[in-house]
Design an enzyme around this catalytic site. Structure first.
Site, PDB file in Angstrom:
ATOM      1  N   GLU A 213      22.737  29.294  13.003  1.00 21.62           N
ATOM      2  CA  GLU A 213      22.111  30.108  14.050  1.00 21.62           C
ATOM      3  C   GLU A 213      23.167  31.124  14.492  1.00 21.62           C
ATOM      4  O   GLU A 213      24.224  30.750  15.003  1.00 21.62           O
ATOM      5  CB  GLU A 213      21.710  29.229  15.243  1.00 21.62           C
TER       6      GLU A 213
ATOM      7  N   CYS B  64      16.469  31.742  21.607  1.00 19.88           N
ATOM      8  CA  CYS B  64      16.286  30.595  20.703  1.00 19.88           C
ATOM      9  C   CYS B  64      15.195  30.894  19.692  1.00 19.88           C
ATOM     10  O   CYS B  64      15.250  30.468  18.553  1.00 19.88           O
ATOM     11  CB  CYS B  64      15.938  29.355  21.501  1.00 19.88           C
TER      12      CYS B  64
ATOM     13  N   LYS C 206      22.434  22.227  36.619  1.00 23.53           N
ATOM     14  CA  LYS C 206      23.666  22.954  36.276  1.00 23.53           C
ATOM     15  C   LYS C 206      23.303  24.160  35.418  1.00 23.53           C
ATOM     16  O   LYS C 206      22.901  24.005  34.261  1.00 23.53           O
ATOM     17  CB  LYS C 206      24.634  22.065  35.488  1.00 23.53           C
TER      18      LYS C 206
ATOM     19  N   THR D 165      22.083  23.024  19.666  1.00 23.36           N
ATOM     20  CA  THR D 165      21.870  21.723  19.042  1.00 23.36           C
ATOM     21  C   THR D 165      23.142  20.869  19.158  1.00 23.36           C
ATOM     22  O   THR D 165      23.067  19.661  19.403  1.00 23.36           O
ATOM     23  CB  THR D 165      21.441  21.914  17.574  1.00 23.36           C
TER      24      THR D 165
ATOM     25  N   GLY E 223      19.701  24.319  25.369  1.00 22.24           N
ATOM     26  CA  GLY E 223      20.963  24.872  24.901  1.00 22.24           C
ATOM     27  C   GLY E 223      21.102  24.645  23.408  1.00 22.24           C
ATOM     28  O   GLY E 223      20.103  24.466  22.699  1.00 22.24           O
TER      29      GLY E 223
ATOM     30  N   GLU F  88      15.637  21.072  24.445  1.00 17.51           N
ATOM     31  CA  GLU F  88      15.170  22.318  23.817  1.00 17.51           C
ATOM     32  C   GLU F  88      16.389  22.964  23.196  1.00 17.51           C
ATOM     33  O   GLU F  88      17.263  23.449  23.915  1.00 17.51           O
ATOM     34  CB  GLU F  88      14.558  23.252  24.866  1.00 17.51           C
TER      35      GLU F  88
HETATM   36  P1  NAD Z   1      25.332  25.719  25.049  1.00 17.02           P
HETATM   37  O1  NAD Z   1      24.778  24.520  24.376  1.00 17.02           O
HETATM   38  O2  NAD Z   1      26.719  26.121  24.763  1.00 17.02           O
HETATM   39  O3  NAD Z   1      25.251  25.523  26.630  1.00 17.02           O
HETATM   40  C1  NAD Z   1      24.028  25.268  27.295  1.00 17.02           C
HETATM   41  C2  NAD Z   1      24.294  24.541  28.588  1.00 17.02           C
HETATM   42  O4  NAD Z   1      24.774  23.239  28.263  1.00 17.02           O
HETATM   43  C3  NAD Z   1      25.383  25.177  29.457  1.00 17.02           C
HETATM   44  O5  NAD Z   1      25.022  25.020  30.806  1.00 17.02           O
HETATM   45  C4  NAD Z   1      26.618  24.362  29.103  1.00 17.02           C
HETATM   46  O6  NAD Z   1      27.590  24.355  30.124  1.00 17.02           O
HETATM   47  C5  NAD Z   1      26.006  22.981  28.909  1.00 17.02           C
HETATM   48  N1  NAD Z   1      26.748  22.064  28.066  1.00 17.02           N
HETATM   49  C6  NAD Z   1      27.514  22.346  26.984  1.00 17.02           C
HETATM   50  N2  NAD Z   1      28.026  21.203  26.464  1.00 17.02           N
HETATM   51  C7  NAD Z   1      27.569  20.178  27.232  1.00 17.02           C
HETATM   52  C8  NAD Z   1      27.756  18.776  27.221  1.00 17.02           C
HETATM   53  N3  NAD Z   1      28.525  18.178  26.317  1.00 17.02           N
HETATM   54  N4  NAD Z   1      27.129  18.018  28.166  1.00 17.02           N
HETATM   55  C9  NAD Z   1      26.342  18.606  29.090  1.00 17.02           C
HETATM   56  N5  NAD Z   1      26.139  19.940  29.166  1.00 17.02           N
HETATM   57  C10 NAD Z   1      26.735  20.728  28.239  1.00 17.02           C
HETATM   58  O7  NAD Z   1      24.297  26.897  24.760  1.00 17.02           O
HETATM   59  P2  NAD Z   1      24.366  28.412  25.250  1.00 17.02           P
HETATM   60  O8  NAD Z   1      25.368  29.145  24.423  1.00 17.02           O
HETATM   61  O9  NAD Z   1      24.445  28.479  26.732  1.00 17.02           O
HETATM   62  O10 NAD Z   1      22.872  28.915  24.867  1.00 17.02           O
HETATM   63  C11 NAD Z   1      22.523  29.293  23.588  1.00 17.02           C
HETATM   64  C12 NAD Z   1      21.854  28.142  22.860  1.00 17.02           C
HETATM   65  O11 NAD Z   1      20.730  27.691  23.598  1.00 17.02           O
HETATM   66  C13 NAD Z   1      21.313  28.566  21.496  1.00 17.02           C
HETATM   67  O12 NAD Z   1      21.562  27.562  20.560  1.00 17.02           O
HETATM   68  C14 NAD Z   1      19.811  28.707  21.758  1.00 17.02           C
HETATM   69  O13 NAD Z   1      19.024  28.578  20.604  1.00 17.02           O
HETATM   70  C15 NAD Z   1      19.589  27.616  22.754  1.00 17.02           C
HETATM   71  N6  NAD Z   1      18.351  27.848  23.519  1.00 17.02           N
HETATM   72  C16 NAD Z   1      17.253  27.096  23.235  1.00 17.02           C
HETATM   73  C17 NAD Z   1      16.040  27.341  23.919  1.00 17.02           C
HETATM   74  C18 NAD Z   1      14.782  26.550  23.578  1.00 17.02           C
HETATM   75  O14 NAD Z   1      13.818  26.634  24.334  1.00 17.02           O
HETATM   76  N7  NAD Z   1      14.765  25.795  22.502  1.00 17.02           N
HETATM   77  C19 NAD Z   1      15.990  28.340  24.900  1.00 17.02           C
HETATM   78  C20 NAD Z   1      17.142  29.079  25.173  1.00 17.02           C
HETATM   79  C21 NAD Z   1      18.325  28.824  24.477  1.00 17.02           C
END
Ligand code: NAD
Length: 486
Positions: free
Chosen positions: A389, A292, A182, A237, A235, A258
């Site tokens: 963040e 991130c 997804k 935390t 995504g 991650e």
């Molecule tokens: P997000 O957590 O809002 O969403 C990420 C993904 O998770 C999306 O596809 C979203 O639809 C899905 N999602 C959200 N809630 C969910 C749930 N309850 N169950 C299952 N899936 C769910 O994050 P974002 O705004 O898309 O991305 C930014 C975040 O991602 C930042 O916190 C960033 O630091 C992190 N990030 C981490 C890395 C890493 O390698 N550590 C890399 C890129 C981004």
């Protein structure tokens, strides 16, 4: 060659990719282009029935050959897929630039080339990494064999859609699994096209199914599905926590998470200040700080703090902001109006709590959701700009006198993703490397290289497990212990 394109001329692959075919479902979430704020599409939301179809299709494709295939066959198909991804770089980059914050030229020349390399890297592991013989007593033979999990559920964020899809799909497929992926509901299209190219490479239909939708509906249906044997998530935390809860409520399964970061960059008094300022400014202006790994907290020795601040301010300007579909654009918009407004709100609270804005601090006066690179001085450890963040182009600056003070400031109660250290003193650099709590430490540089053998992942609440490297491959196989009496 120019990569510029007309955003209104792009045909979007809208639908869930199941069994190799695009399946439509009811319209869902309105989509807006970050570069100009125009509404341009609607992202369907897969419910649990559609997710179940995708899981069953992946299960069938995995069990009917891919998992048992000669590993070299997996290698060959994935290498062909990587070639096709490179050959379709322009088309993929256009789909990604339209909806994301990534400028077209950076995607076409950077993200796609790196993703193809990473897929080849994992493809090559398929016939090189296995179990092993154990030194058991002479009357027996003990060994471990490794096997794929079956179907991996992968969920990716919006900030680097193609790269993140590659990080998940490369190791999962090479290790013999099927995948239900997804992508973010804000940036799904390049991932769908990438998966369609896999079909043309001979990767069986159904082995990669892509379902669109949001986290609470589609994401939860994936992580809680009984036939998803492992979850791989990138995504925030907060979403990672929700996923852990859902998995615990619906069963037990391994997961790689991650998550977010709030990474420090420690600059010692003897550092090359130009080198440090270049690396720090780039880390916070790249993708407008929406990474991130963004090195958002500068911790600098007080004797050079004013000098470094001057050098940073000289570099913190939006270098060629513009629409992501213009080949000249080098500075990204913020992903959404909501996220831009969140940055504004955090900054105003940070100032109320004593921070001083040294540059930037405002949305930019142009179409779309652009925000000026910002330096906040005079911040204390309890300031909101340190605790949260921000996920935008905002740097904080804190001063230290002693090494211990620097290490204490670098410690974040929640995050531990990366850290940067700038010093000419090798012993000081290595002491700092030992002391900082982070999954990755860069000394006299900031940012990943193309050495895909190096894993990435977080300490503390920045994550569990690793992406990239051998670790990512092994995280996609389970190990069976065998003992034979001779
Ligand atoms: P997000 O957590 O809002 O969403 C990420 C993904 O998770 C999306 O596809 C979203 O639809 C899905 N999602 C959200 N809630 C969910 C749930 N309850 N169950 C299952 N899936 C769910 O994050 P974002 O705004 O898309 O991305 C930014 C975040 O991602 C930042 O916190 C960033 O630091 C992190 N990030 C981490 C890395 C890493 O390698 N550590 C890399 C890129 C981004």
């Amino acid at each position: 060659m120019t990569y510029s394109f007309n955003p209104d001329s792009i045909e979007l692959p809208i639908g869930h990719l199941i069994d190799g075919k695009l399946v439509s479902s009811a319209d869902g979430l309105a989509m807006y282009r970050p570069s100009d704020g125009a509404a341009y599409a609607s992202c369907p939301v897969a419910d649990s029935d559609i997710v179940d179809r995708a899981v069953q299709s992946a299960k069938h494709a995995q069990a009917s050959g891919w998992g048992d295939a000669t590993p070299r066959d997996r290698t060959r198909a994935m290498q062909k897929w990587a070639d096709l991804i490179e050959q379709h770089a322009t088309e993929l980059a256009q789909l990604e630039a339209l909806s994301s914050t990534r400028p077209i030229a950076q995607i076409a020349a950077g993200d796609i080339a790196v993703t193809a390399e990473q897929i080849r890297f994992f493809a090559e592991m398929a016939d090189k990494e296995g179990g092993g013989l154990a030194p058991t007593r002479s009357g027996s033979l003990g060994m471990t064999v490794t096997e794929p999990y079956g179907v991996v559920g992968a969920i990716t964020p919006w900030n680097f859609p193609i790269s993140m899809a590659g990080w998940k799909l490369g190791p999962a497929l090479a290790a013999g699994n099927g995948v239900v992926l997804k992508p973010s509901e804000m940036t799904p299209f390049s991932t769908i096209r990438m998966a369609q190219l896999a079909l043309r490479a001979g990767i069986p239909a159904g082995l990669i199914n892509v379902v669109l939708g949001d986290g609470p509906v589609t994401g939860a249906a994936i992580t809680g599905h009984p036939d998803i044997a492992k979850v791989s998530f990138t995504g925030s935390t907060g979403a990672g926590q929700a996923i852990m809860e859902n998995i615990a409520r619906t069963g037990v399964k391994p997961m790689t998470l991650e998550l977010g970061g709030k990474s420090p960059q420690i600059v010692f008094a003897d550092a090359d200040l130009d080198q440090a300022a270049d690396a720090i400014a780039r880390s916070i202006t790249f993708n407008a700080g929406q990474a991130c790994v963004a090195g958002s907290r500068v911790i600098v020795h007080q004797s050079v703090a004013d000098d470094l601040a001057r050098r940073l301010i000289a570099r913190l300007y939006p270098d060629r902001p513009g629409p992501t579909w213009d080949a000249n654009t080098d500075y990204s918009p913020i992903i959404s109006a909501r996220q831009r407004d969140r940055i504004i709100s955090i900054l105003s609270q940070a100032v109320e709590q004593g921070a001083e804005i040294r540059c930037g601090g405002h949305a930019m006066d142009r179409p779309g959701y652009f925000f000026a690179p910002t330096l906040l001085d005079g911040v204390t450890q309890d300031n909101i700009a340190i605790r949260q963040e921000i996920f935008g182009p905002v740097l904080t600056l804190q001063r230290f006198e002693t090494e211990d003070e620097a290490f204490d400031l670098s410690d974040h109660p929640i995050y531990g993703l990366c850290a940067g250290i700038f010093t000419r003193d090798l012993s000081c650099g290595l002491r700092a490397m030992r002391r900082v709590q982070a999954g990755t430490v860069w000394i006299n540089r900031y940012g990943r290289s193309r050495d895909h053998i190096l894993p990435t992942g977080g300490y503390r609440q920045s994550g569990i497990g690793k992406d990239l490297g051998r670790e990512a491959y092994h995280a996609n196989r389970q190990s069976k212990t065998v003992l034979i009496d001779l």
